[in-house]
Scaffold this active site. Sequence first.
Site: not given
Ligand code: NAP
Length: 300
Positions: A101, A176
């Site tokens: 997002t 979104k």
């Molecule tokens: P998360 O568990 O915090 O995972 C984030 C991922 O991004 C990890 O693999 C992290 O790597 C990687 N990352 C972050 N910054 C980076 C960078 N600068 N370079 C390379 N890799 C990077 O987050 P998530 O919940 O999966 O969310 C992912 C996306 O989906 C976000 O945009 C969020 O807003 C969206 N989303 C989430 C949900 C939810 O319920 N969680 C629902 C809808 C949408 P590391 O493992 O090394 O930290």
Amino acid sequence: MTDIKPQLGYIGLGIMGLPMARNLMNASYAMTIWNRTPEKGQPLVERGAELADSPADLAKRGPAVIFINVTDTPDVEAVLFGDNGLASAAKPGTIIVDHSTISPDATRDFAKRLAEQGIDFLDAPVSGGDIGAQQGTLSIMVGGRDGAVQTVMPMLEVVGKSVIHLGEAGLGQTCKACNQIAGMVTLLGVCEALALAQQSGLEMGKMIQAVGGGAAGSWQLTNLGPKIAAGDHDPGFMIDLVNKDLAIVLDAAERAGVPLQGTAQIADLFKQVAAQGGGRLGTQAVAKAIESAGGFSFND
Ligand code: NAP
């Protein structure tokens, strides 16, 4: 005729990316992965995924479609255009699908820059949370060139139960943003309804049951209402990520000249809760700001 499936790449194996990549592998797609913290990819390596050393290394291995699922706009930019980014090595004809997002404006810019290299960039943010990611039941909001969207549709249908192509690049992210407005302003209404019930001697569970079956029923009321009543603030969807999303929403609205009074109000309440150390709590913990303002507790 044998169904030959394209090779895929996956970048960002967090709460969302890991189960989505796993679902694609379960659907027999061969997968190359990269994650900033490589250990998080181990469960997929054990199932046969190849582990790349960098986004560029992943792109050099030639996957036809590469998915990105990272945190915020600068993170997607780093994966695409940073040192050893995808853009330095992806072949013309590659399709990149971004499930993160992020900002609609930045998305349009990324799509334009990649199109100059013959690479399609599709925005495909999702709604449905970690459970939707695990169960393959996400709602996916897609922007980008129609032909590329048609190519990736079978893959999106593996991870989502609703996949809607909204138009050109950026419109998936705009949708979104609309999703976040509707969801978060509804949550404020749920908190306020619970507050009036509790402070007026109306059992909150009964109110949720009675209201939930009518025109004011919502996912927030049914799923988060009981958690607020019980003082259960575990995530779900974390307040830090909501704050990131609402900053994107308010910026997009300002650029479009649209005042968002309700969204601005709940954004302030989320910021208050985060400032008091609640950034890693679930969205329903915004109820703490309602409690502070009213001088009461939902679960007294
Ligand atoms: P998360 O568990 O915090 O995972 C984030 C991922 O991004 C990890 O693999 C992290 O790597 C990687 N990352 C972050 N910054 C980076 C960078 N600068 N370079 C390379 N890799 C990077 O987050 P998530 O919940 O999966 O969310 C992912 C996306 O989906 C976000 O945009 C969020 O807003 C969206 N989303 C989430 C949900 C939810 O319920 N969680 C629902 C809808 C949408 P590391 O493992 O090394 O930290």
